[in-house]
Design a protein around this motif. Structure first.
Motif, PDB file in Angstrom:
ATOM      1  N   UNK A   9      -9.381  -1.988   6.726  1.00 45.20           N
ATOM      2  CA  UNK A   9      -8.262  -1.056   6.886  1.00 45.20           C
ATOM      3  C   UNK A   9      -7.192  -1.290   5.838  1.00 45.20           C
ATOM      4  N   UNK A  10      -6.883  -2.556   5.582  1.00 46.25           N
ATOM      5  CA  UNK A  10      -5.890  -2.884   4.548  1.00 46.25           C
ATOM      6  C   UNK A  10      -6.422  -2.548   3.157  1.00 46.25           C
ATOM      7  N   UNK A  11      -7.721  -2.778   2.959  1.00 40.96           N
ATOM      8  CA  UNK A  11      -8.319  -2.453   1.662  1.00 40.96           C
ATOM      9  C   UNK A  11      -8.268  -0.945   1.423  1.00 40.96           C
ATOM     10  N   UNK A  12      -8.541  -0.164   2.453  1.00 43.07           N
ATOM     11  CA  UNK A  12      -8.489   1.282   2.328  1.00 43.07           C
ATOM     12  C   UNK A  12      -7.054   1.761   2.063  1.00 43.07           C
ATOM     13  N   UNK A  13      -6.074   1.154   2.716  1.00 38.54           N
ATOM     14  CA  UNK A  13      -4.670   1.491   2.453  1.00 38.54           C
ATOM     15  C   UNK A  13      -4.296   1.170   1.009  1.00 38.54           C
ATOM     16  N   UNK A  16      -3.151   3.020  -4.457  1.00 38.15           N
ATOM     17  CA  UNK A  16      -3.505   2.923  -5.876  1.00 38.15           C
ATOM     18  C   UNK A  16      -3.805   4.313  -6.444  1.00 38.15           C
ATOM     19  N   UNK A  17      -4.589   5.081  -5.727  1.00 40.21           N
ATOM     20  CA  UNK A  17      -4.933   6.438  -6.162  1.00 40.21           C
ATOM     21  C   UNK A  17      -3.669   7.296  -6.255  1.00 40.21           C
ATOM     22  N   UNK A  18      -2.833   7.227  -5.241  1.00 43.78           N
ATOM     23  CA  UNK A  18      -1.577   8.000  -5.265  1.00 43.78           C
ATOM     24  C   UNK A  18      -0.757   7.653  -6.503  1.00 43.78           C
ATOM     25  N   UNK A  19      -0.535   6.357  -6.720  1.00 48.54           N
ATOM     26  CA  UNK A  19       0.327   5.958  -7.828  1.00 48.54           C
ATOM     27  C   UNK A  19      -0.271   6.332  -9.178  1.00 48.54           C
TER      28      UNK A  19
END
Length: 151
Positions: free
Chosen positions: A129-133, A138-141
């Motif tokens: 879950x933390x890895x997915x967050x 990362x993708x957003x930024x």
């Protein structure tokens, strides 16, 4: 050369994942599979393979340069530090953002990467879950907000 974000250009984000652990490769691909911006992940299983991919000749068979490199440090054949050093001293590669994604919390590794102008140093989250967050952030930024003039 068109200035903008991957999102504004309406294209798939290209990620080079440099990782020798197949479980981490699968975890990373799964974490990025639901990203708001489509991501194509090319995998290099060691440092030498990563540099071969990054130095491939231009031409009709060549794919585009990655928008981002996710780099493990503990790699066979050529370490992540060696890959980072080569990238940041190569005029064709220095501009590609590099995020070190590793299990190492060693002060020396962090300092060495910072000295080589790494864009970010992240200790791999152990919980999916933390890895997915992390992947979503990362993708957003990098792909929705960061502007890259390099095409």
């Amino acid at each position: 050369m068109a200035i903008g974000t991957v999102l504004s250009k309406k294209r798939t984000a290209e990620i080079l994942l440099v990782e020798d652990n197949i479980a981490d490769v699968l975890l990373t691909k799964k974490a990025f599979s639901n990203a708001i911006i489509p991501c194509h992940i090319t995998v290099a299983n060691n440092g030498e393979e990563a540099m071969t991919i990054l130095h491939r000749p231009d031409g009709p068979e060549a794919t585009s340069m990655p928008d981002l490199v996710l780099l493990d440090l503990n790699l066979p054949k050529k370490s992540g530090i060696e890959v980072l050093r080569e990238m940041k001293t190569d005029k064709k590669l220095w501009h590609i953002p590099v995020v070190v994604l590793t299990t190492s919390r060693a002060d020396k590794d962090i300092a060495d990467c910072r000295a080589l102008y790494v864009n970010a140093y992240v200790v791999k989250p152990l919980d999916f879950g933390k890895f997915q967050s992390f992947a979503e952030a990362l993708v957003q930024f990098w792909f929705a907000y960061a502007i890259s003039p390099y095409e």
